[in-house]
Design a protein around this motif. Structure first.
Motif, PDB file in Angstrom:
ATOM      1  N   SER A 138       0.572   8.032  11.642  1.00  0.00           N
ATOM      2  CA  SER A 138      -0.393   8.585  10.694  1.00  0.00           C
ATOM      3  C   SER A 138      -0.961   7.531   9.758  1.00  0.00           C
ATOM      4  N   GLY A 139      -0.324   6.335   9.716  1.00  0.00           N
ATOM      5  CA  GLY A 139      -0.734   5.297   8.782  1.00  0.00           C
ATOM      6  C   GLY A 139       0.187   5.192   7.587  1.00  0.00           C
ATOM      7  N   LEU A 195      -1.459  -2.004   4.794  1.00  0.00           N
ATOM      8  CA  LEU A 195      -0.476  -3.084   4.709  1.00  0.00           C
ATOM      9  C   LEU A 195      -0.784  -4.250   5.631  1.00  0.00           C
ATOM     10  N   ARG A 196      -1.784  -4.136   6.487  1.00  0.00           N
ATOM     11  CA  ARG A 196      -2.056  -5.181   7.471  1.00  0.00           C
ATOM     12  C   ARG A 196      -2.370  -6.509   6.789  1.00  0.00           C
ATOM     13  N   GLY A 197      -1.622  -7.545   7.205  1.00  0.00           N
ATOM     14  CA  GLY A 197      -1.830  -8.878   6.655  1.00  0.00           C
ATOM     15  C   GLY A 197      -1.166  -9.115   5.319  1.00  0.00           C
ATOM     16  N   THR A 198      -0.398  -8.139   4.826  1.00  0.00           N
ATOM     17  CA  THR A 198       0.273  -8.303   3.533  1.00  0.00           C
ATOM     18  C   THR A 198       1.702  -8.784   3.724  1.00  0.00           C
ATOM     19  N   THR A 199       2.289  -9.232   2.625  1.00  0.00           N
ATOM     20  CA  THR A 199       3.716  -9.576   2.599  1.00  0.00           C
ATOM     21  C   THR A 199       4.438  -8.517   1.774  1.00  0.00           C
ATOM     22  N   ILE A 200       5.509  -7.977   2.330  1.00  0.00           N
ATOM     23  CA  ILE A 200       6.346  -7.023   1.599  1.00  0.00           C
ATOM     24  C   ILE A 200       7.579  -7.780   1.126  1.00  0.00           C
ATOM     25  N   ALA A 201       7.828  -7.746  -0.156  1.00  0.00           N
ATOM     26  CA  ALA A 201       8.927  -8.529  -0.727  1.00  0.00           C
ATOM     27  C   ALA A 201       9.753  -7.678  -1.685  1.00  0.00           C
ATOM     28  N   ILE A 202      10.976  -8.114  -1.908  1.00  0.00           N
ATOM     29  CA  ILE A 202      11.879  -7.452  -2.863  1.00  0.00           C
ATOM     30  C   ILE A 202      12.410  -8.509  -3.818  1.00  0.00           C
ATOM     31  N   THR A 203      12.339  -8.221  -5.100  1.00  0.00           N
ATOM     32  CA  THR A 203      12.931  -9.102  -6.107  1.00  0.00           C
ATOM     33  C   THR A 203      13.963  -8.327  -6.914  1.00  0.00           C
ATOM     34  N   ALA A 255       8.948  -9.967   4.305  1.00  0.00           N
ATOM     35  CA  ALA A 255       8.432  -9.916   5.669  1.00  0.00           C
ATOM     36  C   ALA A 255       6.925  -9.831   5.615  1.00  0.00           C
ATOM     37  N   VAL A 256       6.275 -10.371   6.648  1.00  0.00           N
ATOM     38  CA  VAL A 256       4.824 -10.309   6.765  1.00  0.00           C
ATOM     39  C   VAL A 256       4.457  -9.212   7.756  1.00  0.00           C
ATOM     40  N   VAL A 257       3.559  -8.321   7.335  1.00  0.00           N
ATOM     41  CA  VAL A 257       3.071  -7.255   8.199  1.00  0.00           C
ATOM     42  C   VAL A 257       1.868  -7.806   8.970  1.00  0.00           C
ATOM     43  N   GLN A 258       1.902  -7.694  10.282  1.00  0.00           N
ATOM     44  CA  GLN A 258       0.841  -8.264  11.102  1.00  0.00           C
ATOM     45  C   GLN A 258      -0.502  -7.569  10.853  1.00  0.00           C
ATOM     46  N   SER A 259      -1.570  -8.361  10.984  1.00  0.00           N
ATOM     47  CA  SER A 259      -2.908  -7.806  10.793  1.00  0.00           C
ATOM     48  C   SER A 259      -3.295  -6.897  11.941  1.00  0.00           C
TER      49      SER A 259
END
Length: 256
Positions: free
Chosen positions: A179-180, A227-235, A252-256
């Motif tokens: 669904s996205g 989220l395409r092309g973004t980086t998901i990070a946790i601090t 992690a990097v989410v692929q475009s």
């Protein structure tokens, strides 16, 4: 019991048995009766074959705990609506267009199947959909429930996952649905020290956007937007902040 010695009350019980909604004394009584009643056995078999063909439109899915209660309540509402409309004469052309033996949704599907796949029904076996308005309403609700559940299951399918890596143990991954919708799923990550929390970030073009916080290492955080092309990070932070104050511990990097 001979097939022609069947009691009429068992017509409806056969349909409910096919739907697997009989319980208690009624279930026990029907099973005892149907063990020697060929007509009941045929009705259950034909009903389940019809329901199985309907179920083909949706993937298998476990029903929610309150599914039966909602199904029965909806059936009662449909029956009340049917009774309210019974005083209105139907359009003859509409009556001719609809199947006399199956509800519209099922008729449309069965018309697409080769006729040689359908078993002939004995003339003294009453179709599930014609036994009473209540049974027709219940059957219609069942069809709607199956199709709705199938659509939900399809949209909720996982189409991609991205594992976060970094300096802590446990599992952290981005899950993307058909669904996205997406979420950050943490499992087995050590809890932050007292006085700290984990904060998730969506980083696009070098600009971090806060995506949620958790005080434990087992959590699910929804991720909004593309989220395409973004980086998901946790601090690790002392409280919720608008910009990271430390380096990411997982990313992690989410692929475009």
């Amino acid at each position: 019991m001979p097939i022609d010695g069947h009691a009429e009350e068992f017509d409806e019980l056969a349909g409910l048995y096919a739907l697997r909604v009989l319980e208690g004394d009624e279930l026990a009584r029907f099973e005892v009766h149907s063990a020697d009643c060929e007509r009941c056995q045929l009705m259950v078999r034909f009903d389940r074959e019809a329901l199985a063909r309907v179920a083909l439109v949706a993937p298998a899915m476990d029903p929610s705990p309150d599914f039966k209660a909602r199904l029965m309540r909806r059936a009662a509402e449909e029956l009340a609506a049917t009774a309210a409309q019974s005083t209105v004469s139907p359009d003859p052309t509409t009556r001719q267009a609809a199947s006399a033996d199956e509800p519209p949704l099922i008729s449309a599907r069965l018309e697409q199947e080769p006729t040689h796949q359908l078993r002939p029904r004995p003339t003294n076996v009453v179709s599930f959909w014609r036994r009473s308005p209540w049974m027709s309403a219940l059957a219609a609700v069942f069809v709607v429930a199956v199709v709705t559940a199938g659509a939900f299951t399809y949209e909720n399918q996982t189409v991609a996952t991205y594992e976060l890596t970094g300096s802590v143990s446990g599992s952290a991954r981005v899950v993307v649905r058909r669904s996205g919708a997406a979420e950050l799923d943490l499992a087995g990550v050590p809890n932050p020290e007292p006085g700290f929390i984990y904060e998730a970030w969506i980083i696009a073009g070098g600009k971090p956007v806060a995506a949620g916080v958790t005080s434990t290492g087992d959590a699910k955080l929804p991720l909004s937007g593309d989220l395409r092309g973004t980086t998901i990070a946790i601090t690790k932070e002392r409280s919720r902040v608008d910009a990271p104050t430390s380096d990411p511990i997982l990313a992690a990097v989410v692929q475009s």
